[in-house]
Design an enzyme around this catalytic site. Structure first.
Site, mmCIF file in Angstrom:
data_model
loop_
_atom_site.group_PDB
_atom_site.id
_atom_site.type_symbol
_atom_site.label_atom_id
_atom_site.label_comp_id
_atom_site.label_asym_id
_atom_site.label_seq_id
_atom_site.Cartn_x
_atom_site.Cartn_y
_atom_site.Cartn_z
ATOM 1 N N GLU A 72 0.812 -1.208 0.000
ATOM 2 C CA GLU A 72 0.000 0.000 0.000
ATOM 3 C C GLU A 72 0.854 1.270 0.000
ATOM 4 O O GLU A 72 0.503 2.245 -0.642
ATOM 5 C CB GLU A 72 -0.928 -0.021 1.232
ATOM 6 C CG GLU A 72 -2.343 0.369 0.890
ATOM 7 C CD GLU A 72 -3.232 0.390 2.127
ATOM 8 O OE1 GLU A 72 -2.915 -0.307 3.108
ATOM 9 O OE2 GLU A 72 -4.227 1.118 2.095
ATOM 10 N N ASP A 73 1.964 1.248 0.725
ATOM 11 C CA ASP A 73 2.691 2.498 0.984
ATOM 12 C C ASP A 73 4.053 2.629 0.317
ATOM 13 O O ASP A 73 4.691 3.669 0.436
ATOM 14 C CB ASP A 73 2.888 2.684 2.497
ATOM 15 C CG ASP A 73 1.569 2.779 3.239
ATOM 16 O OD1 ASP A 73 0.549 3.082 2.582
ATOM 17 O OD2 ASP A 73 1.556 2.545 4.459
#
Ligand code: MN
Length: 501
Positions: A72-73
């Site tokens: 996600e990051d």
């Protein structure tokens, strides 16, 4: 080999080469990112790793925990993870990522409840694919709660509230008692700081005042158990702040009705000894009527097993005893994680093969979730009405005919539902259809009901409806409709027993 030994071994064991590699990859991926605490971001995945190790989770879960925020990051992709660590780890990381995506589609986080069947299903699929996904998410949330002070107050409240309403109940459903208590108390501190301090204070004072008599009881019981040649361990258990808060709410704030403020835990070797110990305790003190619970013969839904009894001592002290075997205790504290521990090999193998029958009994709701997820993946239709799963134990989900999900407290009635939709609907109710059949306004709604409210422009709100409403929201709306000039309607009409604390 005893469990304690395995645990110690597991915690102090040197990281495997795979775990070491995952740490290096995560470090690199999160380089230059920082947490709100000011620390490098990697501190968080490493903390999640440690929590999962303490819970005794398997290597794949630990690796997925280390990598849980990368897809996600950071620039790392699922493909990268699959290549480096295999299908199983990639699958878990994907699940955790999906879980946050499913949540993004939900109504404000205030209630954290899915607004449509679709979102609900997405959440279920994310959870149901592999329950280890949820365990990673719980570890993630636990660390975020432990470091919540670094966030701005509004975010603190949101995360804390969500933890109380969603994650702590989920931990309970997995029988992870230790986690549930830590999460709930950490979160409650932020949700209602004044209440937290007050109750914490109360518990501390109570424990101090009870200390001496408790020691006496402990030695009396110890002597009696020794005489019967029962091998045992005895220890006090401190009541958690949040569970006291909930109990007080149930008993009109009357602290005199809380019987387990002081509790002693007796851990014995086997089930026979549990019942023997119960007999010993009852021969020493007077048991309170209706307070003997046999969760060994009849385990709780989450698999919790123990004997509970509340007794009154000669000095008129009220003490709860919890009697269980070592295995039951281990399971009560660590729940599903403990089962993974015992069955790790078997479970992992079966997950790979897509088999799901090896979960511990009493956690059949997980099996059900997984079967539902599998069906949905294959594009088969699923009858939600038949699903018995209710992750949120004090809430029910019912549907509008269009399929929107409305969440209500257990025991809610059609008028609660109508007012939750809109006060215009509530004020004009003439009837209700539940699951396509005409019903009446006294009928308690049940999980999964499809509720259709029939209205008429000519209808006006009735005083008698006050007895057919259980939510304060609907009550306030109805009172306002009955008497538009009154301002503090919800407090004037509702008579409460006086607060005793
Ligand atoms: Mn995280």
């Amino acid at each position: 080999m005893t469990l304690c030994f395995i645990l110690v071994y597991n915690i102090y064991m040197k990281d495997s080469a795979r775990i070491e590699k995952a740490v290096q990859i995560a470090k690199k991926a999160h380089e230059g990112q920082f947490r709100k605490t000011g620390e490098p971001y990697i501190v968080h995945p490493l903390a999640v790793k440690k929590i999962l190790e303490e819970w005794g989770m398997d290597e794949d879960t630990i690796i997925a925990g280390i990598l849980h925020d990368t897809v996600e990051d950071t620039d790392l992709t699922l493909e990268d993870i699959k290549r480096e660590f295999g299908e199983s780890v990639a699958f878990l990381v994907d699940g955790v990522t999906k879980l946050s995506t499913a949540r993004n589609g939900m109504r404000d986080i205030d209630t954290y409840l899915p607004t449509t069947k679709d979102n609900f299903l997405r959440l279920m699929i994310a959870l149901g694919d592999d329950i280890r996904v949820l365990i990673i998410k719980l570890a993630d949330r636990l660390h975020n709660l432990r470091t919540l002070s670094a966030l701005p107050p509004d975010k603190q409240k949101k995360i804390a509230k969500e933890s109380l309403e969603v994650f702590a109940p989920l931990a309970d459903r997995l029988n992870m008692g230790r986690l549930r208590v830590e999460m709930a108390d950490l979160a409650f501190r932020y949700v209602d700081p004044r209440r937290y301090e007050k109750l914490k204070d109360l518990i501390d004072k109570y424990n101090k005042s009870a200390e001496k008599s408790l020691q006496k009881i402990e030695s009396e019981v110890s002597a009696a158990l020794k005489k019967e040649k029962i091998t045992f361990q005895i220890s006090g258990r401190v009541k958690s702040v949040y569970s006291l808060h909930k109990k007080l709410a149930k008993h009109n704030q009357n602290i005199n009705e809380i019987y387990d403020l002081t509790a002693l835990r007796v851990i014995v070797d086997d089930i026979t000894d549990c019942y023997l110990a119960l007999g010993v305790i009852h021969s020493l003190y007077t048991p309170m009527e209706g307070r003997i619970k046999d969760y060994i013969a009849m385990p709780k839904q989450n698999g919790y097993q123990s004997l509970h009894t509340t007794v009154i001592t000669k000095d008129k002290h009220v003490v709860e005893f919890q009697i269980r075997t070592k295995e039951m205790h281990e399971y009560a504290e660590r729940g599903l994680a403990a089962s993974f521990y015992y069955n790790e090999q078997k479970l992992t193998e079966n997950y790979k093969k897509g088999k799901i029958e090896h979960l511990p009994t009493n956690l059949l709701w997980i099996t059900e979730l997984q079967m539902t997820a599998a069906k949905l993946r294959e594009g088969k239709k699923v009858d939600l009405k038949k699903l018995k799963i209710n992750l949120f134990s004090d809430k029910i989900f019912v549907y509008t005919p269009k399929g929107d999900i409305i969440d209500l407290p257990k025991g809610a009635l059609p008028l609660d539902f109508a007012y939750k939709l809109h006060s215009e609907i509530g004020d004009h109710v003439v009837g209700v259809k539940i699951n396509g059949k005409m019903s009446n306004l006294n009928k308690k709604l049940e999980q999964g009901d499809i509720v259709e409210i029939l209205t008429s422009k000519n209808q006006t709100p009735k005083q008698s409806w006050l007895d057919r409403i259980i939510t304060s929201h609907a009550r306030a709306k109805l009172l306002h409709a009955l008497n538009p000039s009154s301002r503090s309607e919800s407090t004037t009409k509702k008579k409460r027993k006086p607060r005793k604390m």
